[in-house]
Motif scaffolding. Structure first.
Motif, PDB file in Angstrom:
ATOM      1  N   ILE A 169       0.665   5.395   0.422  1.00  0.00           N
ATOM      2  CA  ILE A 169      -0.215   6.463   0.902  1.00  0.00           C
ATOM      3  C   ILE A 169       0.535   7.791   0.870  1.00  0.00           C
ATOM      4  O   ILE A 169       1.604   7.916   1.466  1.00  0.00           O
ATOM      5  N   LYS A 220       0.841  -1.194   0.000  1.00  0.00           N
ATOM      6  CA  LYS A 220       0.000   0.000   0.000  1.00  0.00           C
ATOM      7  C   LYS A 220       0.879   1.248   0.000  1.00  0.00           C
ATOM      8  O   LYS A 220       1.797   1.372   0.804  1.00  0.00           O
ATOM      9  N   HIS A 245       1.584  -3.691  10.876  1.00  0.00           N
ATOM     10  CA  HIS A 245       2.280  -3.578   9.593  1.00  0.00           C
ATOM     11  C   HIS A 245       3.734  -3.140   9.775  1.00  0.00           C
ATOM     12  O   HIS A 245       4.091  -2.500  10.758  1.00  0.00           O
ATOM     13  N   THR A 256       3.682  -1.273   3.954  1.00  0.00           N
ATOM     14  CA  THR A 256       3.037   0.002   3.630  1.00  0.00           C
ATOM     15  C   THR A 256       4.108   1.080   3.468  1.00  0.00           C
ATOM     16  O   THR A 256       5.015   1.190   4.298  1.00  0.00           O
ATOM     17  N   HIS A 315      -7.306   2.070   5.696  1.00  0.00           N
ATOM     18  CA  HIS A 315      -6.155   1.163   5.730  1.00  0.00           C
ATOM     19  C   HIS A 315      -5.624   1.075   7.156  1.00  0.00           C
ATOM     20  O   HIS A 315      -5.096   2.047   7.696  1.00  0.00           O
ATOM     21  N   ASP A 319      -5.582   7.436   3.470  1.00  0.00           N
ATOM     22  CA  ASP A 319      -6.604   6.399   3.383  1.00  0.00           C
ATOM     23  C   ASP A 319      -6.901   5.904   4.803  1.00  0.00           C
ATOM     24  O   ASP A 319      -6.172   5.072   5.359  1.00  0.00           O
TER      25      ASP A 319
END
Length: 491
Positions: free
Chosen positions: A156, A154, A170, A333, A165, A162
């Motif tokens: 961002i 992901k 993570h 992420t 999320h 977001d």
């Protein structure tokens, strides 16, 4: 097609302020265009965890419209959004706003003596006056890193957060350690199982003396506005002192050093690891970049699951980031806190073409960034750039807005008084103003200090600090009210 009085591009605090002033002057055929779905500018598009104003709210607000109900001295971003909405409703300018309306170009029609404003959907508007209030912190700057598009996890951007999320558990990597990252990193560390912070430029971080504003004090502010005015005078004075330190570099050099020492003490208290402290120590003078406040940023970087990486990023792979020393960190992420594309995207934010086909963006880049009093440019009649070069005064955007509102009041008031329909700043007045601010900048921290490695958005691509108006806020407001009308041609 009806001809409008004014088209304002941008529904942030600048556009709201301009509309309020024009409404006071009797203009009603106003349209405020904004590409977003709501008003508020940067406070609408940004909603990342930890978002808060980095100037006390008593100063970061309109002088003519104090808000007695701030929850904190440095309130969260959502309160700024509500404040924008409340002001727009109170002064009845919300009805002028059109959202999801992206402006592509504005061109001066020399035959009709009007501005032709073209929207992305092909619609065209005619208006007597054009004001751009497009702000500065609205276009994210994507890092130029090989392999970014190949990352399989992901991604961002901080300005397009977001919230669906969940970062819990993570492995997160964040690129950037500017003002946004300083607010965001402690929030990420609270959820992520592992957090790697990629730093290119260290920043001076001084303790943030934040506090809740109790309900009883909010009640006093509402019932006795002079009490809140007194608080504002104190916070205004603090930031004027910071401004004076930057503008009068030689005379106040010791104060600049003292502020750097405060950041140094903040690091020393929070971080016992000498090597980590060294990595977090900036190699440029305090004030070259916008001051950053936090009392939990440095402590966060000492946590065992948080890692500071200062080696440059070589490439991004589908499952992680590889630095120049060959080390790879696996992440799920990737958060991009890489700042804003300020100069290329905002000077100007739309294509503006004035008399004789002069393209504003091209002219600025060929002749250096310049604007009389931060708002007017020769060859661009009936045009106000609220985010022009030299517009930023006193570290609070509201200071800039308020002196520009005074400028609008004096300028448009003269149009009404004389019956004229056009104004345009003279080339002579613009040149003299540019020369004056240039001499003032020569004495400032931005010229005399060591700012080379700061990578500050104060400086344009040519290395000149043309974002800032190198005068006090008091001077900016006084000149906005009293500038010589002979500096303009009226017809």
């Amino acid at each position: 097609m009806d001809t409008l009085d004014v088209v304002i591009v941008g529904a942030g605090f600048g556009g709201i302020g301009a509309a309020i002033q024009l409404k006071r002057l009797g203009y009603e055929k106003i349209v405020i265009l904004d590409r977003e779905a709501d008003l508020g500018g940067t406070w609408h598009v940004n909603s990342y965890p930890g978002l808060a104003v980095d100037i006390p709210a008593t100063t970061y607000s309109y002088w003519f419209e104090p808000n007695p109900h701030w929850s904190r001295l440095f309130p969260p971003g959502a309160e700024l959004q509500r404040y924008a909405d409340n002001v727009a409703n109170k002064y009845d300018v919300h009805r002028y706003m059109r959202f999801n309306s992206t402006v592509e170009c504005a061109r001066w029609d020399e035959d009709e003596r009007l501005w032709q404003v073209t929207l992305a959907d092909g619609e065209s508007l005619k208006t007597r006056f054009l004001i751009t209030a497009t702000g500065l912190l609205s276009q994210p700057k994507a890092p130029d890193i090989p392999g970014l598009e190949s990352f399989a996890g992901k991604v961002i951007y901080t300005m397009a957060w977001d919230h669906s999320h969940d970062l819990s558990g993570h492995r997160v990597g964040i690129i950037g350690t500017g003002a946004t990252a300083v607010q965001l990193i402690p929030e990420l560390a609270a959820k992520a199982a592992d957090l790697t912070v990629y730093q290119r430029t260290a920043t001076h971080v001084i303790p943030k003396i934040d506090m809740k504003i109790p309900v009883w004090l909010q009640w006093i502010f509402a019932q006795v506005p002079l009490v809140q005015r007194f608080f504002r005078l104190m916070t205004d004075a603090l930031f004027e002192l910071a401004l004076a330190t930057a503008l009068h570099h030689k005379g106040l050099r010791r104060l600049d050093i003292a502020m750097a020492d405060l950041a140094k003490i903040n690091r020393f208290i929070a971080i016992r690891d000498k090597e980590l402290r060294r990595k977090l120590t900036p190699d440029y003078d305090f004030g070259c970049k916008r001051p950053t406040w936090s009392s939990n940023y440095y402590p966060t970087l000492t946590k065992p699951h948080v890692h500071l990486e200062t080696n440059s990023i070589q490439r991004i792979e589908p499952d992680g980031i590889v630095t120049a020393d060959g080390h790879k960190t696996v992440i799920d992420t990737l958060v991009l806190a890489t700042g804003f594309d300020l100069w290329d995207a905002n000077f100007p934010a739309i294509e503006v073409i004035g008399r004789k086909g002069r393209n504003l963006g091209k002219w600025w880049r060929e002749n250096t960034f310049q604007a009389y009093q931060g708002v007017s440019i020769p060859y661009f009649p009936n045009y106000i750039a609220m985010c022009g070069p030299y517009h930023f005064s006193g570290f609070s955007y509201f200071n800039s807005i308020e002196y520009q509102m005074r400028h609008i009041d004096r300028l448009f008031g003269e149009l009404r008084r004389t019956g004229a329909t056009e104004f345009e700043v003279t080339e002579e007045a613009n040149a003299l103003f540019k020369e004056r601010v240039g001499k003032l900048l020569e004495k400032s921290l931005f010229t005399l200090g060591e700012c080379t490695n700061s990578r500050s958005y104060y400086f344009n691509p040519d290395g000149e600090a043309t974002l800032l108006r190198p005068t006090s806020t008091r001077n900016a407001i006084r000149e906005g009210s009293r500038f010589p009308l002979s500096d303009y041609r009226f017809r």
